[in-house]
Design a protein around this motif. Structure first.
Motif, PDB file in Angstrom:
ATOM      1  N   LYS A 795      38.092  44.847  36.784  1.00  0.00           N
ATOM      2  CA  LYS A 795      38.227  43.426  36.434  1.00  0.00           C
ATOM      3  C   LYS A 795      37.793  42.523  37.590  1.00  0.00           C
ATOM      4  CE  LYS A 795      41.956  43.747  33.013  1.00  0.00           C
ATOM      5  NZ  LYS A 795      43.388  43.428  32.747  1.00  0.00           N
ATOM      6  N   ASP A 799      34.944  39.588  37.407  1.00  0.00           N
ATOM      7  CA  ASP A 799      35.139  38.196  37.831  1.00  0.00           C
ATOM      8  C   ASP A 799      33.999  37.693  38.713  1.00  0.00           C
ATOM      9  OD1 ASP A 799      37.492  38.099  36.441  1.00  0.00           O
ATOM     10  OD2 ASP A 799      38.756  38.578  38.176  1.00  0.00           O
ATOM     11  N   THR A 800      33.253  38.615  39.322  1.00  0.00           N
ATOM     12  CA  THR A 800      32.156  38.205  40.208  1.00  0.00           C
ATOM     13  C   THR A 800      30.801  38.275  39.520  1.00  0.00           C
ATOM     14  OG1 THR A 800      31.858  40.455  41.060  1.00  0.00           O
ATOM     15  CG2 THR A 800      33.450  39.034  42.207  1.00  0.00           C
ATOM     16  N   ASP A 801      30.778  38.738  38.242  1.00  0.00           N
ATOM     17  CA  ASP A 801      29.511  38.857  37.512  1.00  0.00           C
ATOM     18  C   ASP A 801      29.321  37.626  36.636  1.00  0.00           C
ATOM     19  OD1 ASP A 801      27.622  39.584  35.322  1.00  0.00           O
ATOM     20  OD2 ASP A 801      27.635  41.548  36.297  1.00  0.00           O
ATOM     21  N   GLU A 802      28.346  36.790  36.980  1.00  0.00           N
ATOM     22  CA  GLU A 802      28.157  35.520  36.288  1.00  0.00           C
ATOM     23  C   GLU A 802      27.796  35.723  34.813  1.00  0.00           C
ATOM     24  OE1 GLU A 802      28.890  32.621  37.450  1.00  0.00           O
ATOM     25  OE2 GLU A 802      29.459  33.475  39.396  1.00  0.00           O
ATOM     26  N   LYS A 805      30.954  36.634  32.940  1.00  0.00           N
ATOM     27  CA  LYS A 805      31.885  35.490  32.945  1.00  0.00           C
ATOM     28  C   LYS A 805      31.471  34.444  31.912  1.00  0.00           C
ATOM     29  CE  LYS A 805      33.154  33.690  36.825  1.00  0.00           C
ATOM     30  NZ  LYS A 805      33.060  33.150  38.208  1.00  0.00           N
ATOM     31  N   LEU A 808      33.187  34.717  28.698  1.00  0.00           N
ATOM     32  CA  LEU A 808      34.644  34.571  28.714  1.00  0.00           C
ATOM     33  C   LEU A 808      35.081  33.108  28.839  1.00  0.00           C
ATOM     34  CD1 LEU A 808      35.506  37.525  31.144  1.00  0.00           C
ATOM     35  CD2 LEU A 808      35.591  37.556  28.655  1.00  0.00           C
ATOM     36  N   GLU A 809      34.148  32.216  29.082  1.00  0.00           N
ATOM     37  CA  GLU A 809      34.491  30.802  29.313  1.00  0.00           C
ATOM     38  C   GLU A 809      35.158  30.190  28.088  1.00  0.00           C
ATOM     39  OE1 GLU A 809      31.219  28.477  30.591  1.00  0.00           O
ATOM     40  OE2 GLU A 809      30.908  29.585  32.474  1.00  0.00           O
TER      41      GLU A 809
END
Length: 829
Positions: A795, A799-802, A805, A808-809
């Motif tokens: 996880k 969180d560091t993979d744009e 992410k 998930l916004e």
């Protein structure tokens, strides 16, 4: 030193076949202290040419044989010919030749075809069952069985084909007709020789529970064929006659509910009981219909039940009631006594028959919860006894033993264990078979030939037309023989043995095929037997395998061997099918192995047979798959050629260390994983298709590496180990290809003399694994992480993979599915 530029199977394959033969690469002998492995495929009938089923069967065995040899085993891998039998007679008639000449020519052709496929047989051990030096020992064993009362002659009803002039096994009668010529089969009383396999029924049954290496399906089929039943024999007297009818039942608790008795239509007692001509005509019509019922349908109960009332009664042994007697099509003469007591209230077949012929239904067992009224079908469950004299109120299971005991006290029956298994009828009224070594003397009766006079040779100088039955009875010099006991003129037996006799012990003769003193060496048997792996078709699940087990027990009891079971492990391979059906000439869907070998080479044919499906499954033929197998071999050869300039011979050197370069570390891991996978798949599961797939993945991995990355010290060391291991791993599957590649790598001799590659368990663990990240089940990214990465660590990278992410916004995670080292699925709203 250079590597051949092109892969040329037409050049390489004959070269290596000649090498193996010249160096006797597959010849073996007993070697104390070396682990043995007896590997055997069912030997073929020499029909003229091999088919793809043969190719597949024998390639499966050959892979295992070569693998085990490289693993240090002493491997016995023989081949021979199941050469007697009616097909040779039929072919001889059709082609106007002699069965012996036809068979000999076919053996020569098929042996050449098997050699072209590169199979690792010890041809020095080759046997043909039509060779007098083979059946000589079979005759001797028969004589020893005769002296022990295990071989005997009796008159029995047999399936007789008037056209083929021979007895047919039940399995050879299809729809009442001969399986070969479609003539209507007759039931004919004939003097026949039998072997007492029933004396071994219990042992044959119990040993099935110890055959842990056999498929459950085969064991179930054998148990059902043996058919053990525990119950009672009950005697019914025929009214107005001195005759008695003995029935066997597994349900003595239902005895008081008997309302009719049924005999097999062919039961010998019937003709003496039925005098009325009209009734006889009715009975003969029933028999004619019974003859036309496929035996499998009779056994499976898959046909309409019918019968003929004989106008005769039997007397119930316990009640004295008169019970009508029927001839019925559902009673099989060869099972039990050929007579069945009928209890319509507690057997559905009897219930249906009783309703059809308006016969009484007498309830003698009721459910524990009370009477079940009205009775609209048979009640077959345990319950409480009723209308059963002193047994009323007793539980039906308890009543079984009580009623049997009462029958014994009244001398009307006894406890009995029966088997569906019948003694093995081995007499065949045909020419092309092993003569039965018996002489008939008017003074001495049936006398076995003297052992020193064996073999009783099958005359070959005969005119064989196929008309009028076997020619043996017309050959004076064969038929006329002195009595072995008194010397007076006598007559030789003209029946020959069932060909299952030859195939029931051939695996012993392979142990010492040139032995002139005994059937086989006891020392060799003690070393090699049992067969460690037997391979063949499911169609042999019952008869061949059961007879082989029986024969082994006979040989044990005669002192020839110390084993009780012939085959430790059994693999039943699937069929080769094309266009949705099993390959056959009649369907026009046959693929000729010779065509494949000529066009692609033997190794391509072998590779496709192994890669297309697991051995136990049917193989669906696919021309594109053959092309693909050929392209793969060409690709591997090209890869070896391209990388050879960087290759350094390493056999005997230490394993190449794990490289520092990431892409090479991946190859290092893949190499050790592949060695483990191929090793496990061959020796544990016969999953050759997945083993080959793993090798293909390794080839892809090697091809991905830029040439420059191989050029350093650690790259060259890894490349060399990888190329050598690749060739060794492929060698059981495509031996000619790999022998030539091995020679090109600079090694002398055969790669069979080199050990199988080993793997480092630690090296099979990948440094990094690819974890798939999904959002609501859809792929959104992949992350390379250590195999032990936790859910929280995965996880954290999410969180560091744009890109991930972005999916998930504005959403909340409601559920997380995590599979360590493989998957993270985020369910969001």
């Amino acid at each position: 030193m250079s590597f051949s530029d092109s892969y040329d199977p037409k050049k390489f394959e004959p070269k290596w076949q000649a090498y193996w033969e010249e160096h006797r690469s597959f010849q073996v002998r007993e070697e104390a202290g070396k682990p043995k492995f007896y590997l055997l495929e069912m030997f073929p009938y020499p029909s003229g040419r091999i088919h793809m089923g043969h190719v597949r069967n024998y390639t499966i065995g050959d892979v295992l044989a070569r693998f085990l040899k490289m693993r240090g085993y002493n491997v016995l891998h023989p081949m021979g010919w199941d050469a007697f039998g009616m097909p040779a007679e039929n072919a001889a008639i059709k082609n106007k030749t002699h069965p012996a000449a036809w068979t000999k020519e076919n053996i020569k052709t098929m042996q050449g075809q098997l050699r072209r496929l590169g199979f690792s047989y010890d041809w020095d051990r080759e046997v043909a069952t039509c060779d007098p030096e083979y059946y000589r020992w079979e005759q001797k064993i028969f004589i020893e069985m005769f002296h022990k009362g295990l071989a005997y002659k009796k008159k029995s009803l047999v399936n007789w084909c008037p056209s083929c002039q021979t007895v047919l096994a039940n399995e050879q009668v299809e729809g009442g007709a001969c399986w070969r010529c479609d003539s209507l089969v007759e039931q004919k009383p004939l003097e026949q020789w039998f072997l007492k396999i029933t004396d071994y029924a219990e042992e044959l049954l119990q040993e099935t529970y110890n055959l842990k290496g056999w498929p459950d399906r085969v064991l179930t089929m054998q148990r059902e064929w043996i058919g053990k039943s525990v119950g009672a024999e009950v005697v019914f007297k025929v009214e107005g006659s001195g005759e008695e009818i003995v029935v066997f039942t597994t349900r003595p608790d239902t005895l008081y509910g008997v309302t009719f008795l049924s005999l097999a239509a062919e039961h010998p007692l019937i003709d003496g009981l039925v005098k009325d001509e009209a009734k006889r005509a009715e009975l003969e019509a029933l028999r004619e219909r019974v003859r036309k019922i496929d035996r499998d349908k009779r056994v499976a109960d898959a046909y309409e039940k019918e019968g003929v009332a004989l106008g005769v009664n039997v007397i119930h042994p316990l009640t004295g009631a008169k019970v009508p007697l029927f001839a019925a099509n559902f009673v099989l003469m060869e099972y039990g006594t050929g007579a069945v007591m009928a209890v319509p209230a507690h057997d559905q077949r009897d219930y249906d028959f009783a309703k059809k012929y308006a016969l009484p239904v007498q309830v003698v067992i009721e459910p524990k919860e009370g009477a079940k009224k009205p009775l609209d079908q048979a009640f077959v469950d345990p319950g409480v006894m009723v209308q059963s004299a002193q047994f009323d109120g007793m539980g039906s299971e308890e009543a079984k033993q009580a009623i049997v005991k009462f029958l014994e006290q009244q001398k009307h029956g006894k406890a009995k264990v029966t088997f569906k298994l019948r003694d093995w009828g081995i007499s065949r009224q045909r020419y092309w078979g092993a003569p039965i070594p018996i002489v008939y003397c008017e003074t001495c009766g049936a006398v076995p030939e003297k052992v020193e006079n064996l073999p009783v040779r099958l005359p070959l100088d005969v005119e064989f037309t196929g008309e009028g039955g076997s020619p043996l009875g017309k050959i004076a010099f064969f038929v006329n023989a002195p009595c072995p006991k008194c010397g007076e003129p006598a007559r030789r037996e003209t029946d020959t043995m069932d060909t299952f006799m030859e195939s029931s012990w051939y695996f012993f003769r392979y142990l010492s095929p040139k032995d002139n003193e005994e059937p086989f060496s006891r020392l060799s048997s003690d070393y090699w037997m049992p067969v460690d792996q037997y391979i063949g078709g499911i169609e042999h699940a019952v008869l061949h395998l059961l007879y082989s087990r029986f024969f082994t027990k006979i040989l044990r009891d005669l002192g020839y061997t110390g084993v009780s079971e012939p085959f430790k492990n059994l693999l039943t391979q699937g069929m080769v099918i094309k266009d949705g059906a099993k390959m056959s000439k009649s369907k026009g869907n046959v693929v000729d192995p010779e065509y494949l070998i000529d066009k692609y080479g033997a190794d391509t044919a072998r590779l496709f047979c192994l890669f297309a499906a697991p051995p136990e499954k049917d193989l669906d033929w696919n021309d594109a798959g053959v092309e693909g197998s050929s392209r793969f071999l060409v690709r591997v050869w090209r890869l070896l050629t391209e990388l050879f300039p960087l290759y350094r011979r390493r056999m005997g050197a230490n394993t190449a260390p794990k490289p520092a370069l990431s892409i090479l570390r991946g190859v290092h891991t893949k190499l050790h994983q592949t060695i483990k996978k191929v090793t496990d798949d061959i020796q544990q599961d016969f999953h050759f298709n997945t083993a080959i797939s793993a090798i293909m993945e390794l080839v892809n991995k090697v091809a991905e590496v830029p040439r420059a990355d191989w050029e350093g010290e650690e790259g060259a060391a890894l490349l060399s180990q990888t190329l050598e291991s690749l060739v060794l791993l492929l060698s059981p599957f495509v031996p000619h290809f790999c022998e030539e590649a091995w020679r090109n790598l600079g090694y002398d001799g055969s790669l069979l003399d080199f050990p199988w590659p080993s793997f480092d368990p630690e090296a099979t663990q990948a440094d990094l694994v690819t974890v798939v990240v999904q959002v609501n089940g859809k792929l959104r990214g992949k992350i390379d992480l250590p195999p032990q990465a936790t859910e929280d660590e995965v996880k954290h990278f999410v969180d560091t993979d744009e890109k991930i992410k972005a999916h998930l916004e504005g959403k909340s995670v409601v559920k997380t599915i995590f599979v360590p080292g493989k998957l993270l699925n985020l369910v969001v709203k």
